[in-house]
Design a protein around this motif. Structure first.
Motif, PDB file in Angstrom:
ATOM      1  N   SER A  30       0.803  -1.224   0.000  1.00 32.60           N
ATOM      2  CA  SER A  30       0.000   0.000   0.000  1.00 32.60           C
ATOM      3  C   SER A  30       0.833   1.270   0.000  1.00 32.60           C
ATOM      4  N   ASP A  31       2.137   1.111  -0.069  1.00 29.69           N
ATOM      5  CA  ASP A  31       3.029   2.266   0.087  1.00 29.69           C
ATOM      6  C   ASP A  31       3.445   2.887  -1.238  1.00 29.69           C
ATOM      7  N   GLU A  32       3.011   2.309  -2.377  1.00 33.42           N
ATOM      8  CA  GLU A  32       3.380   2.788  -3.714  1.00 33.42           C
ATOM      9  C   GLU A  32       4.902   2.870  -3.892  1.00 33.42           C
ATOM     10  N   GLN A  33       5.590   1.952  -3.212  1.00 36.95           N
ATOM     11  CA  GLN A  33       7.047   1.808  -3.323  1.00 36.95           C
ATOM     12  C   GLN A  33       7.787   3.110  -3.009  1.00 36.95           C
ATOM     13  N   GLN A  34       7.409   3.709  -1.895  1.00 34.77           N
ATOM     14  CA  GLN A  34       8.044   4.957  -1.445  1.00 34.77           C
ATOM     15  C   GLN A  34       9.090   4.699  -0.372  1.00 34.77           C
ATOM     16  N   ASN A  35       8.789   3.826   0.605  1.00 34.46           N
ATOM     17  CA  ASN A  35       9.669   3.586   1.748  1.00 34.46           C
ATOM     18  C   ASN A  35      10.224   2.168   1.688  1.00 34.46           C
ATOM     19  N   ILE A  36      11.552   2.071   1.627  1.00 35.38           N
ATOM     20  CA  ILE A  36      12.219   0.778   1.548  1.00 35.38           C
ATOM     21  C   ILE A  36      12.377   0.207   2.950  1.00 35.38           C
ATOM     22  N   LEU A  37      11.951  -1.029   3.127  1.00 34.82           N
ATOM     23  CA  LEU A  37      12.016  -1.669   4.439  1.00 34.82           C
ATOM     24  C   LEU A  37      12.879  -2.914   4.373  1.00 34.82           C
ATOM     25  N   CYS A  38      13.615  -3.172   5.460  1.00 33.25           N
ATOM     26  CA  CYS A  38      14.436  -4.379   5.556  1.00 33.25           C
ATOM     27  C   CYS A  38      13.541  -5.540   5.945  1.00 33.25           C
ATOM     28  N   ARG A  39      13.646  -6.645   5.211  1.00 33.99           N
ATOM     29  CA  ARG A  39      12.809  -7.809   5.501  1.00 33.99           C
ATOM     30  C   ARG A  39      13.254  -8.526   6.780  1.00 33.99           C
ATOM     31  N   VAL A  40      14.498  -8.304   7.181  1.00 36.64           N
ATOM     32  CA  VAL A  40      15.026  -8.991   8.371  1.00 36.64           C
ATOM     33  C   VAL A  40      14.582  -8.297   9.655  1.00 36.64           C
ATOM     34  N   CYS A  41      14.810  -6.965   9.698  1.00 32.37           N
ATOM     35  CA  CYS A  41      14.521  -6.234  10.930  1.00 32.37           C
ATOM     36  C   CYS A  41      13.388  -5.225  10.797  1.00 32.37           C
ATOM     37  N   GLY A  42      12.919  -5.002   9.585  1.00 31.47           N
ATOM     38  CA  GLY A  42      11.828  -4.072   9.379  1.00 31.47           C
ATOM     39  C   GLY A  42      12.235  -2.619   9.355  1.00 31.47           C
ATOM     40  N   ALA A  43      13.565  -2.332   9.424  1.00 31.66           N
ATOM     41  CA  ALA A  43      14.035  -0.953   9.454  1.00 31.66           C
ATOM     42  C   ALA A  43      13.824  -0.265   8.119  1.00 31.66           C
ATOM     43  N   LYS A  44      13.540   1.018   8.169  1.00 33.09           N
ATOM     44  CA  LYS A  44      13.399   1.819   6.964  1.00 33.09           C
ATOM     45  C   LYS A  44      14.781   2.301   6.536  1.00 33.09           C
ATOM     46  N   VAL A  45      15.150   2.028   5.274  1.00 33.24           N
ATOM     47  CA  VAL A  45      16.478   2.377   4.775  1.00 33.24           C
ATOM     48  C   VAL A  45      16.325   3.326   3.595  1.00 33.24           C
ATOM     49  N   PRO A  46      16.871   4.548   3.712  1.00 30.79           N
ATOM     50  CA  PRO A  46      16.753   5.509   2.610  1.00 30.79           C
ATOM     51  C   PRO A  46      17.639   5.117   1.435  1.00 30.79           C
ATOM     52  N   ALA A  47      17.089   5.233   0.224  1.00 27.32           N
ATOM     53  CA  ALA A  47      17.856   4.949  -1.002  1.00 27.32           C
ATOM     54  C   ALA A  47      17.241   5.773  -2.124  1.00 27.32           C
ATOM     55  N   LYS A  48      17.945   6.808  -2.541  1.00 31.72           N
ATOM     56  CA  LYS A  48      17.416   7.716  -3.548  1.00 31.72           C
ATOM     57  C   LYS A  48      17.562   7.145  -4.950  1.00 31.72           C
ATOM     58  N   ARG A  49      16.517   7.270  -5.771  1.00 33.57           N
ATOM     59  CA  ARG A  49      16.535   6.932  -7.201  1.00 33.57           C
ATOM     60  C   ARG A  49      17.031   5.512  -7.480  1.00 33.57           C
ATOM     61  N   GLY A  50      16.687   4.590  -6.589  1.00 37.46           N
ATOM     62  CA  GLY A  50      17.030   3.199  -6.830  1.00 37.46           C
ATOM     63  C   GLY A  50      18.464   2.838  -6.517  1.00 37.46           C
ATOM     64  N   ASN A  51      19.254   3.765  -5.938  1.00 38.94           N
ATOM     65  CA  ASN A  51      20.637   3.466  -5.572  1.00 38.94           C
ATOM     66  C   ASN A  51      20.653   2.427  -4.452  1.00 38.94           C
ATOM     67  N   THR A  52      21.396   1.355  -4.634  1.00 35.45           N
ATOM     68  CA  THR A  52      21.383   0.241  -3.665  1.00 35.45           C
ATOM     69  C   THR A  52      22.554   0.257  -2.696  1.00 35.45           C
ATOM     70  N   THR A  53      23.392   1.315  -2.712  1.00 35.15           N
ATOM     71  CA  THR A  53      24.572   1.367  -1.831  1.00 35.15           C
ATOM     72  C   THR A  53      24.174   1.289  -0.359  1.00 35.15           C
ATOM     73  N   ASN A  54      23.171   2.075   0.057  1.00 30.69           N
ATOM     74  CA  ASN A  54      22.730   2.074   1.454  1.00 30.69           C
ATOM     75  C   ASN A  54      22.158   0.727   1.855  1.00 30.69           C
ATOM     76  N   LEU A  55      21.531   0.043   0.903  1.00 25.33           N
ATOM     77  CA  LEU A  55      20.946  -1.257   1.214  1.00 25.33           C
ATOM     78  C   LEU A  55      22.032  -2.279   1.516  1.00 25.33           C
ATOM     79  N   PHE A  56      23.091  -2.300   0.694  1.00 29.24           N
ATOM     80  CA  PHE A  56      24.210  -3.202   0.955  1.00 29.24           C
ATOM     81  C   PHE A  56      24.883  -2.863   2.293  1.00 29.24           C
ATOM     82  N   TYR A  57      25.036  -1.564   2.567  1.00 27.53           N
ATOM     83  CA  TYR A  57      25.686  -1.136   3.807  1.00 27.53           C
ATOM     84  C   TYR A  57      24.873  -1.571   5.025  1.00 27.53           C
ATOM     85  N   HIS A  58      23.539  -1.421   4.942  1.00 25.76           N
ATOM     86  CA  HIS A  58      22.679  -1.839   6.052  1.00 25.76           C
ATOM     87  C   HIS A  58      22.816  -3.330   6.308  1.00 25.76           C
ATOM     88  N   LEU A  59      22.811  -4.124   5.246  1.00 25.89           N
ATOM     89  CA  LEU A  59      22.923  -5.569   5.401  1.00 25.89           C
ATOM     90  C   LEU A  59      24.280  -5.948   5.985  1.00 25.89           C
TER      91      LEU A  59
END
Length: 275
Positions: A30-59
Motif C-alpha cells: 500500500s506504500d506505492e514503493q516509497q519507503n524501503i524496508l528491511c525484511r530482516v529487521c523491518g528498518a526503513k532504509v533511505p535509497a534515492k533513485r534506486g541506488n542500492t549502496t545504502n541497502l548493501f551497507y545496512h545488510l
C-alpha cells in the motif's frame, strides 16, 4: 523506528529490480514503493533513485549472515555479465574477420572459385551464350552481387581452358556410356552458322539393354571442305572412327534428300533412310 518482522512479511520487491539485494528489502503493497524496508529487521532504509549502496551497507553492518549470503550470490550475476561481454566481444571479432574476408578474392584453386567457374561454363554452353558475355558490365555486376569475392576470368580463359576441360569430361562420359553398343544408327546434316560458317553434324541412336531408345549428338564439326559427295563421305567416316565406332555395326544412316549427301552414303556403302 523499526517495524516487527511480522509486519514486513508481505513486502513486495521493487518493480523491475534485478539486483540480488532486493531479496532482503521491499515495500509495503500500500506504500506505492516509497519507503524501503528491511525484511530482516523491518528498518526503513533511505535509497534515492534506486541506488542500492545504502541497502548493501545496512545488510553488512546489521545482518552479517545475510550479507554473506548476498555476496555469495553476487559472482553469479557478475559472471553472467562477464560472459555476455565476452560473447559480445567474440561477435565483434567475428564480424571484423568476416568483413576482411569479404574483401579477399578467392584463389583460383579454391573449391568455391572452381564451383562458380564451372557453373558459368555450363551456362555458356547450355544456353549457347556468347563468350564475350563474361566481360560485360551487367554480367560482372550480377556475379559480384551473388558473391563479391569471386572475380570473373577473361573470355580467353573460358574458351581456351574451361571449355576444352568440360568437353573432355563430357566426351569421356559419353564414350563410357556407348562403349558396349552392339548396333546403332546415325543421322547427319550439313548446316551453316549465322556467320555462314559450314558445319557437319553426326548423331548416334541406339537401344539400351532395358529397351529404351537413346541418342547422343556426337559432334557438330567445322567443315570447311567443299561439300562434294567425296568430302562428305570421308568426313562421316572420320567422325565414326574418332569415336571408336565400327562401320559394320551401323545399321543405317538417315539423311535428307541432298544429292551430295545421298551419294556420300552410297560411296561409303552405308544403308540410307530418307528423313
Amino acid at each position: 523506528m523499526a517495524e516487527s518482522v511480522s509486519e514486513t512479511e508481505e513486502l513486495v520487491k521493487k518493480t523491475g529490480a534485478t539486483s540480488v539485494i532486493w531479496t532482503w528489502f521491499g515495500f509495503k503493497p500500500s506504500d506505492e514503493q516509497q519507503n524501503i524496508l528491511c525484511r530482516v529487521c523491518g528498518a526503513k532504509v533511505p535509497a534515492k533513485r534506486g541506488n542500492t549502496t545504502n541497502l548493501f551497507y545496512h545488510l553488512k553492518t546489521e545482518h552479517v549472515v545475510e550479507y554473506q549470503h548476498c555476496q555469495a550470490m553476487q559472482p553469479t550475476a557478475k559472471s553472467t555479465t562477464k560472459n555476455a561481454g565476452q560473447k559480445k566481444q567474440d561477435l565483434i571479432q567475428t564480424s571484423i574477420q568476416q568483413s576482411f574476408s569479404k574483401g579477399t578474392p578467392y584463389i583460383r584453386k579454391s573449391p568455391r572459385w572452381i564451383e562458380i567457374t564451372r557453373a558459368i561454363t555450363v551456362y555458356l554452353c547450355k544456353d549457347m551464350v556468347p563468350f564475350q558475355t563474361v566481360e560485360r558490365h551487367g554480367f560482372k555486376a550480377m556475379i559480384r552481387a551473388i558473391d563479391p569475392r569471386y572475380e570473373v576470368p577473361s573470355r580467353k580463359y573460358f574458351t581456351e581452358t574451361e571449355m576444352p576441360k568440360l568437353y573432355a569430361e563430357l566426351r569421356e562420359n559419353v564414350e563410357k556410356e556407348l562403349c558396349d553398343l552392339k548396333y546403332f544408327a546415325t543421322t547427319t546434316d550439313l548446316w551453316s552458322s549465322h556467320t555462314m560458317e559450314p558445319f557437319l553434324s553426326l548423331t548416334i541412336h541406339y537401344i539400351t539393354d532395358d529397351w529404351n531408345l537413346g541418342s547422343r549428338c556426337l559432334q557438330t564439326s567445322y567443315f570447311p571442305a567443299e561439300h562434294t559427295a567425296e568430302e562428305i563421305a570421308q568426313g562421316l567416316k572420320e567422325a565414326l572412327e574418332s569415336w571408336g565406332f565400327k562401320e559394320e555395326r551401323q545399321v543405317c544412316i538417315t539423311t535428307d534428300n541432298g544429292t551430295n549427301v545421298v551419294k556420300a552414303a552410297s560411296l561409303n556403302d552405308w544403308t540410307r533412310l530418307q528423313c
